[in-house]
Design an enzyme around this catalytic site. Structure first.
Site, PDB file in Angstrom:
ATOM      1  N   HIS A   1     -21.793  26.888-125.430  1.00  0.00           N
ATOM      2  CA  HIS A   1     -22.300  27.838-124.871  1.00  0.00           C
ATOM      3  C   HIS A   1     -22.175  29.198-123.758  1.00  0.00           C
ATOM      4  O   HIS A   1     -21.426  28.805-123.234  1.00  0.00           O
ATOM      5  CB  HIS A   1     -23.189  26.866-124.431  1.00  0.00           C
ATOM      6  CG  HIS A   1     -24.073  27.262-123.558  1.00  0.00           C
ATOM      7  ND1 HIS A   1     -25.429  26.798-123.693  1.00  0.00           N
ATOM      8  CD2 HIS A   1     -24.921  27.992-122.223  1.00  0.00           C
ATOM      9  CE1 HIS A   1     -26.355  27.477-123.025  1.00  0.00           C
ATOM     10  NE2 HIS A   1     -25.725  28.370-121.825  1.00  0.00           N
TER      11      HIS A   1
ATOM     12  N   HIS B   1     -22.398  32.959-123.111  1.00  0.00           N
ATOM     13  CA  HIS B   1     -23.332  35.239-123.400  1.00  0.00           C
ATOM     14  C   HIS B   1     -22.114  35.549-123.225  1.00  0.00           C
ATOM     15  O   HIS B   1     -20.950  35.925-122.485  1.00  0.00           O
ATOM     16  CB  HIS B   1     -24.416  34.431-121.862  1.00  0.00           C
ATOM     17  CG  HIS B   1     -25.816  34.082-121.961  1.00  0.00           C
ATOM     18  ND1 HIS B   1     -26.282  33.793-122.308  1.00  0.00           N
ATOM     19  CD2 HIS B   1     -25.220  32.670-121.460  1.00  0.00           C
ATOM     20  CE1 HIS B   1     -27.259  32.789-122.000  1.00  0.00           C
ATOM     21  NE2 HIS B   1     -26.455  32.087-121.864  1.00  0.00           N
TER      22      HIS B   1
ATOM     23  N   HIS C   1     -32.604  27.674-124.735  1.00  0.00           N
ATOM     24  CA  HIS C   1     -32.222  26.790-123.532  1.00  0.00           C
ATOM     25  C   HIS C   1     -33.563  25.868-122.731  1.00  0.00           C
ATOM     26  O   HIS C   1     -34.446  26.244-123.171  1.00  0.00           O
ATOM     27  CB  HIS C   1     -32.118  27.657-122.223  1.00  0.00           C
ATOM     28  CG  HIS C   1     -30.846  28.594-122.954  1.00  0.00           C
ATOM     29  ND1 HIS C   1     -30.443  29.020-123.720  1.00  0.00           N
ATOM     30  CD2 HIS C   1     -29.711  29.265-121.620  1.00  0.00           C
ATOM     31  CE1 HIS C   1     -29.276  29.423-123.146  1.00  0.00           C
ATOM     32  NE2 HIS C   1     -28.569  30.214-121.987  1.00  0.00           N
TER      33      HIS C   1
ATOM     34  N   GLU D   1     -33.179  22.803-117.568  1.00  0.00           N
ATOM     35  CA  GLU D   1     -32.147  23.400-117.069  1.00  0.00           C
ATOM     36  C   GLU D   1     -32.487  23.318-115.315  1.00  0.00           C
ATOM     37  O   GLU D   1     -32.490  22.734-114.594  1.00  0.00           O
ATOM     38  CB  GLU D   1     -31.505  24.604-116.653  1.00  0.00           C
ATOM     39  CG  GLU D   1     -30.292  25.543-115.609  1.00  0.00           C
ATOM     40  CD  GLU D   1     -30.320  26.909-116.575  1.00  0.00           C
ATOM     41  OE1 GLU D   1     -28.975  26.638-115.380  1.00  0.00           O
ATOM     42  OE2 GLU D   1     -30.840  27.072-117.307  1.00  0.00           O
TER      43      GLU D   1
ATOM     44  N   ASP E   1     -21.198  28.893-119.949  1.00  0.00           N
ATOM     45  CA  ASP E   1     -21.900  29.444-120.330  1.00  0.00           C
ATOM     46  C   ASP E   1     -21.735  31.748-119.419  1.00  0.00           C
ATOM     47  O   ASP E   1     -22.440  32.190-120.392  1.00  0.00           O
ATOM     48  CB  ASP E   1     -23.077  29.188-118.861  1.00  0.00           C
ATOM     49  CG  ASP E   1     -24.414  29.716-118.135  1.00  0.00           C
ATOM     50  OD1 ASP E   1     -25.355  30.283-119.872  1.00  0.00           O
ATOM     51  OD2 ASP E   1     -24.948  29.053-118.197  1.00  0.00           O
ATOM     52  N   ASP E   2     -21.532  32.118-118.399  1.00  0.00           N
ATOM     53  CA  ASP E   2     -21.331  32.800-117.572  1.00  0.00           C
ATOM     54  C   ASP E   2     -19.787  32.639-116.858  1.00  0.00           C
ATOM     55  O   ASP E   2     -20.067  33.124-115.193  1.00  0.00           O
ATOM     56  CB  ASP E   2     -22.155  33.628-117.129  1.00  0.00           C
ATOM     57  CG  ASP E   2     -23.867  33.647-117.863  1.00  0.00           C
ATOM     58  OD1 ASP E   2     -23.535  34.122-118.739  1.00  0.00           O
ATOM     59  OD2 ASP E   2     -24.917  32.817-117.550  1.00  0.00           O
TER      60      ASP E   2
END
Length: 334
Positions: free
Chosen positions: A18, A20, A198, A201, A279-280
């Site tokens: 996961h 981005h 997604h 969350e 994630d980021d």
């Protein structure tokens, strides 16, 4: 847990599912590219050079502002190399990255092919030079709406293959419903792409239930609020749905106040299959090695626990069996 144990955990080979691509852009990379193009993005950085945002919606705005600097296939090739260098330095041997045709050519299929070719070429070079393997997952952007998602799905279906192996959805979970995007997911499924989305969350366990029911995904990005409903946890266990958990992201964005309060350990103990990702990473001041260390401190997870999670990630990866066999081999202890 002593320093030697932590060092050993940080050094483990890792599998990330996961990530981005734009969200993994180092701030220095975006600032440098902006200067080259005379694009002003000073407002998205703090004085210390890190990304500056408040809540989740503001984060999405800053994310898209940073992405606006990336204007060509060559920019994305450079970005891919920079991101994979960071991942490899953290011990990642295999990564799956979310790629959006909305950002890569504005949803135009011809432009998307050019961007994808540039990204793949950079990924192949990184595999040769750094030993990290990458595969791509097309994502539609939820807050851009179902119609634009259909264009992303068409781009995904037309370029599906041994490298572009999945389709999913990112963006603002509080906009619309999972079922609104069923047409796009059906198209991707018909193209034999693997599916993720997604969910869970921000909206809670019901969103996870709807993702499984309405989109029939194999994996869920985040999904952690499933813990709020035992029935949803049971669904995940029974169906073998794999969660792409990003603890540092959840804490930084305020889903949970600290790592020790995160439900990742409870979900694991209840038998939910899960993986760990960033994630980021520059937005959340983390790396895969940092995630491993934080979880080891919070829950006492040993090398064996992380090795088991990496194997779960390898089994859940959206890749061909030959690639999976290579990942498994690299995860084995010497």
């Amino acid at each position: 847990m002593d320093e030697e144990q932590i060092a050993a955990i940080r050094a483990l080979p890792k599998v990330e599912l996961h990530l981005h691509l734009e969200g993994a852009a180092p701030p220095d990379f975006i600032r440098r590219l902006a200067r080259e193009k005379s694009v002003r993005v000073d407002h998205i950085f703090r004085p210390d050079g890190s990304y500056d945002y408040g809540d989740f919606v503001h984060f999405l705005t800053v994310y898209e502002a940073a992405t606006s600097v990336l204007k060509s296939p060559e920019d994305y090739a450079r970005l891919t190399r920079a991101v994979l260098e960071e991942s490899a330095a953290s011990g990642v041997i295999y990564t799956e990255s979310f790629l959006s045709p909305d950002f890569c050519g504005g949803g135009d299929l011809g432009a998307w092919r050019e961007y994808l070719a540039a990204i793949r070429e950079a990924a192949d070079e990184a595999e040769r030079d750094l030993g990290i393997t990458m595969r791509g997952i097309v994502t539609c952007i939820r807050h851009f709406g179902p119609d634009r998602a259909k264009r992303a799905a068409l781009c995904a279906a037309e370029t599906a293959g041994d490298w572009l192996t999945g389709f999913g959805m990112a963006g603002d979970e509080n906009r619309g419903h999972q079922k609104d995007f069923a047409w796009s997911f059906d198209m991707a499924r018909e193209a034999e792409l693997n599916l993720t989305t997604h969910a869970g969350e921000w909206r809670g366990a019901r969103e996870v239930r709807e993702a499984v029911r309405d989109l029939r995904v194999a994996r869920i990005g985040h999904g952690v609020r499933a813990i709020e409903d035992p029935e949803v946890v049971d669904i995940l266990v029974e169906k073998g749905i794999v969660l792409e958990v990003c603890p540092g992201s959840n804490v930084t964005l305020g889903v949970y106040p600290r790592i020790a309060a995160h439900p990742v350990d409870k979900l694991r103990r209840k038998g939910v299959k899960l993986t760990i990702s960033t994630d980021d990473p520059p937005f959340f001041h983390t790396s895969m090695a940092d995630e491993y260390e934080a979880l080891a401190h919070a829950f006492g997870w040993t090398e064996e626990v992380f090795e088991d999670i990496a194997v779960t990630a390898a089994e859940a990866a959206f890749c061909d069996e030959a690639t999976r066999a290579g990942i498994r081999k690299r995860l084995e202890r010497p």
